[in-house]
Design an enzyme around this catalytic site. Structure first.
Site, mmCIF file in Angstrom:
data_model
loop_
_atom_site.group_PDB
_atom_site.id
_atom_site.type_symbol
_atom_site.label_atom_id
_atom_site.label_comp_id
_atom_site.label_asym_id
_atom_site.label_seq_id
_atom_site.Cartn_x
_atom_site.Cartn_y
_atom_site.Cartn_z
ATOM 1 N N GLY A 76 -3.025 -4.207 -3.394
ATOM 2 C CA GLY A 76 -1.857 -4.831 -2.785
ATOM 3 C C GLY A 76 -2.125 -6.209 -2.226
ATOM 4 O O GLY A 76 -1.283 -7.115 -2.318
ATOM 5 N N ASP A 97 0.868 -1.845 4.788
ATOM 6 C CA ASP A 97 0.552 -0.577 5.451
ATOM 7 C C ASP A 97 -0.738 -0.003 4.868
ATOM 8 O O ASP A 97 -0.727 1.034 4.210
ATOM 9 C CB ASP A 97 1.743 0.367 5.228
ATOM 10 C CG ASP A 97 1.575 1.713 5.886
ATOM 11 O OD1 ASP A 97 0.717 1.829 6.786
ATOM 12 O OD2 ASP A 97 2.284 2.644 5.491
ATOM 13 N N HIS A 153 0.872 -1.178 0.000
ATOM 14 C CA HIS A 153 0.000 0.000 0.000
ATOM 15 C C HIS A 153 0.911 1.230 0.000
ATOM 16 O O HIS A 153 1.028 1.951 0.997
ATOM 17 C CB HIS A 153 -0.921 0.004 1.217
ATOM 18 C CG HIS A 153 -1.868 -1.162 1.262
ATOM 19 N ND1 HIS A 153 -1.467 -2.423 1.617
ATOM 20 C CD2 HIS A 153 -3.195 -1.251 0.982
ATOM 21 C CE1 HIS A 153 -2.506 -3.246 1.578
ATOM 22 N NE2 HIS A 153 -3.571 -2.558 1.187
#
Length: 279
Positions: free
Chosen positions: A142, A162, A41
Site C-alpha cells: 500500500g 491502516d 492496507h
C-alpha cells in the site's frame, strides 16, 4: 503484537475507525460529484469472528458485541446508524472490514481501490468485493502503490492508511506516507490509524504529522484501560488522525463518543475513555 486485521476484527478500535470512515463517506456523498476511496492496507474484507485469529484475542467481545440492540437507541443516528446497518448485514458471527463497508456506501459514480499485501488476504478481498463493479482489489504494498494513485481523477476522496504495525519502523513509514500523499492530494481527507503502545510513542507519532504544517488535523483516541503488555494478544488503546476532517465531523464524533465509550468497556474496570480534539 500483531495488529493484522484478522486478529482484531470487530474490536473497539474497529468500531470507532469504521464509524469515522462512514461519517466521511456520508459527507462526500452530499455532493453529486464522484469521489474515490483508497484503502492502503485493506485486509481480507470480511472476517469470521469465530475463526482462529479472532478467537485468539477475543477482542470483538468488547467491541461490536457490545453494540447489540443499539439500533433501537434514539441516539443511534447518522453515521453510527449507517455503520450498524452495514455491520448487521453479515450476521453476528462475521464482521466487514473497511473496504467492504466503503464498497457498500459507494454510488455508481464513485470508486474504491483496496490494496492488500498478503496474498491470502488479497484473494479473500477480491472475493469480498466481487459483487461491486466500482471496487477494485489490488495485491501489493500500500505504501508503494499510494503515490501513483494520487491525485485521483475525481479530485475528491478519502485515503485510509491502516497498517498492521508489524515492523519496527511502521510509525515512521505511516507518517511519511500520509505526509507525502498530502503533498500530492492536499484537498483529500486522510484517516491514519495507529495503536497506542505507549503515550510517549503516540504523542511523538502525532507530533511528527502535526508539526509538518498539515492542517486542519483531528486526533481521536480510545483507551479501554488495559495496561500495555497486560495481555500480549489484546490491544488496549488506539487512535485515528484525521487530516482535513469534514465540516462538523468533530461534533459528530463527539456524539459518537458519548454513545459508544460506555459500551466499549474495560471488562470489570468501567467504560472506555474516548477523546476527540483538534491538534
Amino acid at each position: 503484537m500483531n495488529y493484522r486485521h484478522a486478529f482484531h476484527a470487530g474490536n473497539f478500535a474497529d468500531v470507532i475507525k469504521h464509524v469515522a470512515l462512514v461519517a466521511v463517506l456520508l459527507h462526500l456523498r452530499r455532493k453529486e460529484k464522484p469521489f474515490c476511496v483508497i484503502d492502503t492496507h485493506a485486509g481480507a474484507g470480511l472476517y469470521d469472528l469465530g475463526g482462529a485469529e479472532a478467537a485468539r484475542t477475543g477482542e470483538a467481545k468488547q467491541g461490536i458485541a457490545q453494540l447489540c440492540g443499539i439500533t433501537a437507541d434514539a441516539h443511534a443516528q447518522g453515521a453510527l446508524a449507517i455503520y450498524l446497518d452495514c455491520v448487521n448485514r453479515d450476521g453476528v458471527d462475521r464482521y466487514p472490514g473497511s473496504p467492504l463497508i466503503a464498497a457498500r456506501l459507494l454510488r455508481p459514480q464513485d470508486r474504491l481501490v483496496a490494496i492488500e499485501k498478503h496474498p491470502q488476504a488479497a484473494a479473500a478481498l477480491r472475493a469480498a468485493l466481487a459483487e461491486f463493479r466500482n471496487a477494485r482489489a489490488v495485491e501489493g504494498d500500500g505504501y508503494e502503490r499510494l503515490p501513483g494513485l494520487l491525485p485521483p481523477p475525481e479530485r475528491r476522496g478519502v485515503v485510509l492508511i491502516d497498517p498492521p504495525f508489524e515492523e519496527e519502523d511502521e510509525f515512521t513509514r505511516a507518517a511519511d506516507a500520509v505526509l507525502r500523499a498530502h503533498r500530492r492530494f492536499a484537498t483529500g481527507i486522510y484517516l491514519l490509524w495507529y495503536p497506542v503502545k505507549s503515550r510517549t510513542g503516540a504523542d511523538a507519532f502525532c507530533g511528527e504529522v502535526s508539526t509538518r504544517g498539515v492542517a486542519p488535523l483531528l486526533r481521536i483516541e480510545i483507551d479501554t484501560g488495559l495496561a500495555p503488555g497486560a495481555e500480549k494478544q489484546r490491544l488496549g488503546a488506539a487512535g485515528l488522525l484525521v487530516l482535513n476532517p469534514p465540516f462538523q465531523f468533530d461534533s459528530e464524533m463527539q456524539r459518537v463518543a458519548a454513545i459508544l465509550a460506555p459500551r466499549l468497556g474495560r471488562d470489570e474496570t468501567g467504560p472506555a475513555a474516548m477523546t476527540v480534539r483538534r491538534t
